[in-house]
Design a protein around this motif. Structure first.
Motif, short mmCIF file in Angstrom:
data_model
loop_
_atom_site.label_atom_id
_atom_site.label_comp_id
_atom_site.label_asym_id
_atom_site.label_seq_id
_atom_site.Cartn_x
_atom_site.Cartn_y
_atom_site.Cartn_z
N GLU A 105 48.40 40.50 24.33
CA GLU A 105 48.96 40.41 22.98
C GLU A 105 50.19 41.31 22.85
O GLU A 105 51.19 40.93 22.23
N ILE A 106 50.14 42.49 23.45
CA ILE A 106 51.31 43.38 23.44
C ILE A 106 52.49 42.68 24.10
O ILE A 106 53.59 42.62 23.54
N GLU A 107 52.26 42.16 25.30
CA GLU A 107 53.34 41.52 26.05
C GLU A 107 53.93 40.34 25.29
O GLU A 107 55.15 40.17 25.23
N GLU A 157 75.32 52.12 27.27
CA GLU A 157 74.47 53.31 27.37
C GLU A 157 73.56 53.45 26.16
O GLU A 157 72.37 53.77 26.29
N ARG A 158 74.11 53.19 24.95
CA ARG A 158 73.29 53.31 23.75
C ARG A 158 72.18 52.27 23.74
O ARG A 158 71.04 52.56 23.37
N GLU A 159 72.51 51.04 24.15
CA GLU A 159 71.51 49.97 24.15
C GLU A 159 70.39 50.30 25.14
O GLU A 159 69.22 50.06 24.84
N LEU A 160 70.76 50.84 26.29
CA LEU A 160 69.74 51.17 27.29
C LEU A 160 68.84 52.30 26.81
O LEU A 160 67.64 52.31 27.10
N LEU A 161 69.39 53.26 26.08
CA LEU A 161 68.56 54.33 25.54
C LEU A 161 67.49 53.77 24.61
O LEU A 161 66.33 54.19 24.64
N VAL A 162 67.89 52.80 23.79
CA VAL A 162 66.94 52.19 22.86
C VAL A 162 65.88 51.42 23.63
O VAL A 162 64.67 51.56 23.38
N LEU A 163 66.32 50.60 24.58
CA LEU A 163 65.36 49.80 25.35
C LEU A 163 64.44 50.69 26.19
O LEU A 163 63.26 50.38 26.36
N ASP A 164 64.98 51.79 26.70
CA ASP A 164 64.16 52.71 27.48
C ASP A 164 63.07 53.33 26.61
O ASP A 164 61.92 53.47 27.02
N SER A 165 63.45 53.68 25.38
CA SER A 165 62.47 54.22 24.44
C SER A 165 61.41 53.18 24.11
O SER A 165 60.21 53.49 24.05
N LEU A 166 61.85 51.93 23.92
CA LEU A 166 60.91 50.86 23.60
C LEU A 166 59.96 50.60 24.77
O LEU A 166 58.76 50.38 24.58
N SER A 167 60.49 50.61 25.99
CA SER A 167 59.63 50.38 27.15
C SER A 167 58.60 51.50 27.28
O SER A 167 57.45 51.24 27.67
N GLY A 168 58.99 52.73 26.93
CA GLY A 168 58.04 53.83 26.94
C GLY A 168 56.94 53.64 25.90
O GLY A 168 55.77 53.93 26.15
N THR A 169 57.33 53.13 24.72
CA THR A 169 56.35 52.85 23.67
C THR A 169 55.37 51.77 24.12
O THR A 169 54.15 51.88 23.90
N VAL A 170 55.90 50.73 24.76
CA VAL A 170 55.04 49.64 25.23
C VAL A 170 54.07 50.15 26.29
O VAL A 170 52.87 49.84 26.26
N ALA A 171 54.56 50.96 27.24
CA ALA A 171 53.69 51.49 28.29
C ALA A 171 52.62 52.41 27.70
O ALA A 171 51.47 52.41 28.14
N THR A 172 53.00 53.21 26.70
CA THR A 172 52.03 54.09 26.04
C THR A 172 50.93 53.29 25.37
O THR A 172 49.74 53.64 25.44
#
Length: 532
Positions: free
Chosen positions: A169-171, A290-305
């Motif tokens: 469901e997350i994915e 760079e800004r877009e990747l920072l956002v996506l990196d944060s989101l990927s961390g949230t998803v993994a958490t």
């Protein structure tokens, strides 16, 4: 007076400005050296006696007309002075000048001085400042737009990840919400199949009819794909322009640029565990700055958490474990080195700790060894013989970085570890899929050749050392637990015994009576835990 005029003319010749004096008809009466040199460079005719206004009127230029109007107003007495800035570009360079016209009387005549000062450096600085200000304004507007879009994106993806009840469901929700956000047109989340080393898209979503990529990705063969690179390098990977990428035709079918033009892939990592990879496609090049990747990196961390939280919840409510069987060929593995040194089969019995916390691995060698055989091994571990019988020798190995201790840190329970003919057959139970993936990655990083023999889920879990210790740690002292473990691993409770109490006491550097006191106390507490 004549000498005064000569002095003034000489002084004007030294100034880095062009000066001319015209009468009320516009005819040039005097010029300094700078004017003469400039005019000679621009045209060949004589400038003294020529009509400045007439020459300016013939120029088809808005600045020339503006200059004529200003000069005529000064000569007519309508204004005392006039000034203007104007460009005067040559084929080789851009130049700007400041012209200033001032009326003055002389010998009953109405004259005017024309001064031209080059202001190119100042003008270039002003233009640069204006360009910077415009760029800053554009960037501010773009940032405001990005922040507005990102704020909504972060909120919606976080809600999807945190509110889901299952990993699937997350994915699904994360991909759907990413694909619905401009400029993204496709998003998928892939998982790694440890058995066949493939990265497979598990959930995806697209805008309109953007097609999903074909087939699975073989990790060793598709190294150019950003998803594979992100997974293996544990870092975000970007293709800024698909149409210009060298491997685009191999990675995607021809015409893929009609659907997407840039790609970003980010690993879904929590701690040292990777759950998969998030891949996002955009319909414009250079979408992932760079800004877009920072956002996506944060989101990927949230998803993994969020995935980790679901795994922990599942671990607390399920009785299943992941069983992994592998074969390891690497002479640096200390049990393999022992097997080669003694030309014997070496098997794992158990794990305990010394008083200082050093892990002690108990191993069995299927041949009788003498003390000097151990002393001459040259293996970089502290190896001690616990007992010797007709069936073989029981060893105790002190190690802080070995295979057994590393697997223990990943929550693994070793079901079997036997080394014969240079091959270590290892069977372990792990509490969940992420721990299994993490443990397998550890083995691949450490050893030369690791072959996965089986990977499956078992409904009846093996009891972990942590389970036993947690129930008894409130009643057993460290020495009591150590005595109990050593006795068990050394087959002290078997009959006939493989080891004596005196030998176990010696391994703990205590007397035989003290050892038996610790052992009896530990047995009593274990039985009380069982029967009370």
């Amino acid at each position: 007076m004549g000498s005064g005029h000569e002095l003034a003319a000489t002084a004007l010749d030294t100034l880095p400005i062009t000066v001319a004096i015209i009468d009320d008809e516009g005819e040039i009466q005097f010029t300094n050296q700078s004017w003469s040199e400039f005019e000679s460079a621009e045209r060949d005719d004589e400038h003294i006696g020529s009509n400045y206004l007439a020459a300016a009127v013939t120029a088809d230029d808005e600045y020339a007309q503006q200059a004529v109007d200003g000069i005529e107003a000064v000569l007519a007495g309508d204004r005392d002075s006039f000034s203007m800035e104007y460009p005067c570009h040559s084929p080789d360079e851009k130049r700007w000048f400041l012209m200033r016209v001032t009326r003055f009387p002389h010998d009953g005549q109405r004259l005017a001085s024309l001064v031209h000062l080059e202001i190119t450096e100042r003008k270039l600085a002003e233009l640069a400042a204006e360009a910077n200000a415009e760029q800053v304004q554009k960037e501010r507007q773009a940032l405001e737009h990005v922040l507005e879009r990102v704020d909504g994106l972060v909120r919606t993806v976080t809600d999807a990840a945190v509110g889901a009840e299952t990993r699937t469901e997350i994915e699904h929700d994360v991909c759907r919400r990413l694909a619905a956000t401009d400029p993204y047109v496709l998003a998928w989340i892939g998982r790694v199949d440890v058995t066949n080393r493939r990265l497979s898209p598990r959930e995806w979503a697209s805008d309109d009819d953007v097609p999903l990529e074909d087939d699975n990705l073989v990790l060793d063969a598709d190294g150019a794909h950003p998803a594979v690179q992100a997974l293996e390098r544990d870092d975000a990977q970007v293709i800024a322009d698909v149409t210009a990428h060298d491997a685009a035709d191999r990675l995607w079918p021809r015409g893929a640029g009609d659907y997407f033009q840039s790609v970003a892939a980010l690993p879904l990592t929590y701690g040292d565990v990777t759950y998969g990879v998030l891949v996002v496609f955009a319909d414009e090049p250079d979408a992932f700055d760079e800004r877009e990747l920072l956002v996506l990196d944060s989101l990927s961390g949230t998803v993994a958490t969020a995935m980790n939280a679901l795994e922990v919840r599942r671990m607390l409510t399920t009785e299943a474990v992941i069983a992994v069987d592998v074969a390891i060929e690497d002479p640096s593995l200390f049990v393999t080195a022992l097997s080669a040194t003694f030309d014997a089969t070496v098997s794992y019995r158990g794990l305990t700790e010394a008083d200082d916390g050093t892990p002690l691995v108990v191993l069995h060698v299927d041949r009788t060894l003498e003390d000097d055989a151990v002393d001459e091994t040259g293996i970089a571990h502290d190896v001690t013989i616990l007992s010797t019988t007709d069936d073989g020798t029981l060893l105790e190995v002190a190690t802080t970085d070995g295979l057994v201790t590393a697997l223990s840190e990943h929550g693994a329970v070793i079901r079997k570890l036997i080394v014969t003919d240079g091959v270590a057959d290892l069977a372990v139970d792990l509490p969940d899929g992420r721990s299994a993936r993490s443990a397998y990655d550890l083995l691949e990083r450490r050893y030369d050749r690791v072959e996965l023999l089986s990977y499956y889920e078992r409904d009846e879990p093996a009891q972990t050392p942590h389970d036993v210790t947690a129930r008894l740690e409130s009643s057993l002292t460290d020495r009591q637990l150590m005595a109990l473990r050593k006795a068990y691993y050394a087959n002290y409770f078997e009959w006939p015994r493989d080891i004596s109490g005196e030998e176990l006491a010696e391994s703990m550097d205590i007397s035989r009576s003290t050892f038996h006191q610790h052992l009896r106390a530990a047995q009593r507490k274990v039985l009380a835990e069982l029967f009370d």
